[in-house]
Design a protein around this motif. Sequence first.
Motif, PDB file in Angstrom:
ATOM      1  N   GLY A   1       0.822  -1.207   0.000  1.00  0.00           N
ATOM      2  CA  GLY A   1       0.000   0.000   0.000  1.00  0.00           C
ATOM      3  C   GLY A   1       0.853   1.253   0.000  1.00  0.00           C
ATOM      4  N   GLN A   2       1.929   1.229   0.804  1.00  0.00           N
ATOM      5  CA  GLN A   2       2.810   2.393   0.855  1.00  0.00           C
ATOM      6  C   GLN A   2       3.558   2.584  -0.460  1.00  0.00           C
ATOM      7  N   ALA A   3       3.944   1.532  -1.087  1.00  0.00           N
ATOM      8  CA  ALA A   3       4.665   1.614  -2.358  1.00  0.00           C
ATOM      9  C   ALA A   3       3.757   2.224  -3.429  1.00  0.00           C
ATOM     10  N   ALA A   4       2.484   1.797  -3.462  1.00  0.00           N
ATOM     11  CA  ALA A   4       1.544   2.338  -4.441  1.00  0.00           C
ATOM     12  C   ALA A   4       1.307   3.829  -4.170  1.00  0.00           C
ATOM     13  N   TRP A   5       1.145   4.188  -2.904  1.00  0.00           N
ATOM     14  CA  TRP A   5       0.950   5.590  -2.529  1.00  0.00           C
ATOM     15  C   TRP A   5       2.169   6.424  -2.907  1.00  0.00           C
ATOM     16  N   SER A   6       3.347   5.934  -2.636  1.00  0.00           N
ATOM     17  CA  SER A   6       4.588   6.626  -2.957  1.00  0.00           C
ATOM     18  C   SER A   6       4.712   6.836  -4.466  1.00  0.00           C
ATOM     19  N   LEU A   7       4.401   5.815  -5.243  1.00  0.00           N
ATOM     20  CA  LEU A   7       4.461   5.907  -6.696  1.00  0.00           C
ATOM     21  C   LEU A   7       3.438   6.934  -7.214  1.00  0.00           C
ATOM     22  N   THR A   8       2.235   6.933  -6.645  1.00  0.00           N
ATOM     23  CA  THR A   8       1.186   7.872  -7.041  1.00  0.00           C
ATOM     24  C   THR A   8       1.610   9.310  -6.757  1.00  0.00           C
ATOM     25  N   VAL A   9       2.174   9.542  -5.582  1.00  0.00           N
ATOM     26  CA  VAL A   9       2.638  10.880  -5.212  1.00  0.00           C
ATOM     27  C   VAL A   9       3.769  11.321  -6.130  1.00  0.00           C
ATOM     28  N   GLN A  10       4.681  10.429  -6.472  1.00  0.00           N
ATOM     29  CA  GLN A  10       5.777  10.780  -7.381  1.00  0.00           C
ATOM     30  C   GLN A  10       5.245  11.140  -8.765  1.00  0.00           C
ATOM     31  N   ILE A  11       4.301  10.373  -9.245  1.00  0.00           N
ATOM     32  CA  ILE A  11       3.725  10.644 -10.563  1.00  0.00           C
ATOM     33  C   ILE A  11       2.999  11.992 -10.552  1.00  0.00           C
ATOM     34  N   LEU A  12       2.186  12.231  -9.513  1.00  0.00           N
ATOM     35  CA  LEU A  12       1.484  13.507  -9.416  1.00  0.00           C
ATOM     36  C   LEU A  12       2.463  14.676  -9.297  1.00  0.00           C
ATOM     37  N   GLY A  13       3.523  14.495  -8.541  1.00  0.00           N
ATOM     38  CA  GLY A  13       4.550  15.536  -8.398  1.00  0.00           C
ATOM     39  C   GLY A  13       5.211  15.845  -9.732  1.00  0.00           C
ATOM     40  N   ASN A  14       5.536  14.792 -10.482  1.00  0.00           N
ATOM     41  CA  ASN A  14       6.157  14.995 -11.794  1.00  0.00           C
ATOM     42  C   ASN A  14       5.192  15.688 -12.759  1.00  0.00           C
ATOM     43  N   LEU A  15       3.917  15.310 -12.718  1.00  0.00           N
ATOM     44  CA  LEU A  15       2.926  15.956 -13.579  1.00  0.00           C
ATOM     45  C   LEU A  15       2.765  17.433 -13.220  1.00  0.00           C
ATOM     46  N   LEU A  16       2.739  17.731 -11.938  1.00  0.00           N
ATOM     47  CA  LEU A  16       2.645  19.117 -11.502  1.00  0.00           C
ATOM     48  C   LEU A  16       3.872  19.911 -11.953  1.00  0.00           C
ATOM     49  N   TYR A  17       5.046  19.328 -11.806  1.00  0.00           N
ATOM     50  CA  TYR A  17       6.278  19.960 -12.248  1.00  0.00           C
ATOM     51  C   TYR A  17       6.225  20.239 -13.755  1.00  0.00           C
ATOM     52  N   LEU A  18       5.793  19.288 -14.553  1.00  0.00           N
ATOM     53  CA  LEU A  18       5.696  19.465 -16.001  1.00  0.00           C
ATOM     54  C   LEU A  18       4.672  20.546 -16.358  1.00  0.00           C
ATOM     55  N   TYR A  19       3.582  20.591 -15.620  1.00  0.00           N
ATOM     56  CA  TYR A  19       2.554  21.607 -15.861  1.00  0.00           C
ATOM     57  C   TYR A  19       3.113  23.012 -15.606  1.00  0.00           C
ATOM     58  N   ILE A  20       3.793  23.184 -14.485  1.00  0.00           N
ATOM     59  CA  ILE A  20       4.388  24.484 -14.150  1.00  0.00           C
ATOM     60  C   ILE A  20       5.459  24.858 -15.176  1.00  0.00           C
ATOM     61  N   LEU A  21       6.250  23.890 -15.580  1.00  0.00           N
ATOM     62  CA  LEU A  21       7.283  24.128 -16.587  1.00  0.00           C
ATOM     63  C   LEU A  21       6.661  24.550 -17.917  1.00  0.00           C
ATOM     64  N   SER A  22       5.551  23.930 -18.306  1.00  0.00           N
ATOM     65  CA  SER A  22       4.896  24.290 -19.571  1.00  0.00           C
ATOM     66  C   SER A  22       4.340  25.716 -19.519  1.00  0.00           C
ATOM     67  N   ILE A  23       3.836  26.143 -18.360  1.00  0.00           N
ATOM     68  CA  ILE A  23       3.356  27.522 -18.218  1.00  0.00           C
ATOM     69  C   ILE A  23       4.512  28.500 -18.393  1.00  0.00           C
ATOM     70  N   PHE A  24       5.636  28.205 -17.760  1.00  0.00           N
ATOM     71  CA  PHE A  24       6.809  29.058 -17.860  1.00  0.00           C
ATOM     72  C   PHE A  24       7.308  29.133 -19.304  1.00  0.00           C
ATOM     73  N   ILE A  25       7.362  28.025 -19.979  1.00  0.00           N
ATOM     74  CA  ILE A  25       7.814  27.994 -21.373  1.00  0.00           C
ATOM     75  C   ILE A  25       6.858  28.806 -22.247  1.00  0.00           C
ATOM     76  N   GLY A  26       5.568  28.707 -21.994  1.00  0.00           N
ATOM     77  CA  GLY A  26       4.590  29.485 -22.747  1.00  0.00           C
ATOM     78  C   GLY A  26       4.798  30.975 -22.580  1.00  0.00           C
ATOM     79  N   ILE A  27       5.098  31.400 -21.360  1.00  0.00           N
ATOM     80  CA  ILE A  27       5.353  32.822 -21.101  1.00  0.00           C
ATOM     81  C   ILE A  27       6.589  33.287 -21.855  1.00  0.00           C
TER      82      ILE A  27
END
Length: 143
Positions: free
Chosen positions: A2-28
Amino acid sequence: PGQAAWSLTVQILGNLLYLYILSIFIGIVQTSNQHAHDFNGRRDMITTFLRTRDVPRSLTLRVSTYFDAVWKRKRGMDEHEVLDALPNFLRHDVMWQLNKVFINKVPMFHNAEANELLLLNQAFTHQVVPAGEFIIRRGEQAQ
């Protein structure tokens, strides 16, 4: 497990958030670069025109100085185009904010009534004039 799945989910969400913020910056950055590209394209077109028409070097230098001043002051932005995109009630308020410092500095406007100042505000236009240029010459009709 359960902890491994949660950890993987948080990492994926963190990476997606990072990519989203990066795409906004690149657009600007891309928008800013496009604006500079468009401005420089207009500048190059005018410079080429002046060169092909054998305009004297001194006048070509004045035109170049003007474009430098426009870029420094407005980043090449056309204020009329920006203001025209606004509805009348917002355009008026934005123009008032832009003009009130000037109006407050001119002594002959100190005793003017509010409705007179509002009419003046609507008539004002902003222009970039490089140092050393004449705004108006004796005998010319003001515009």
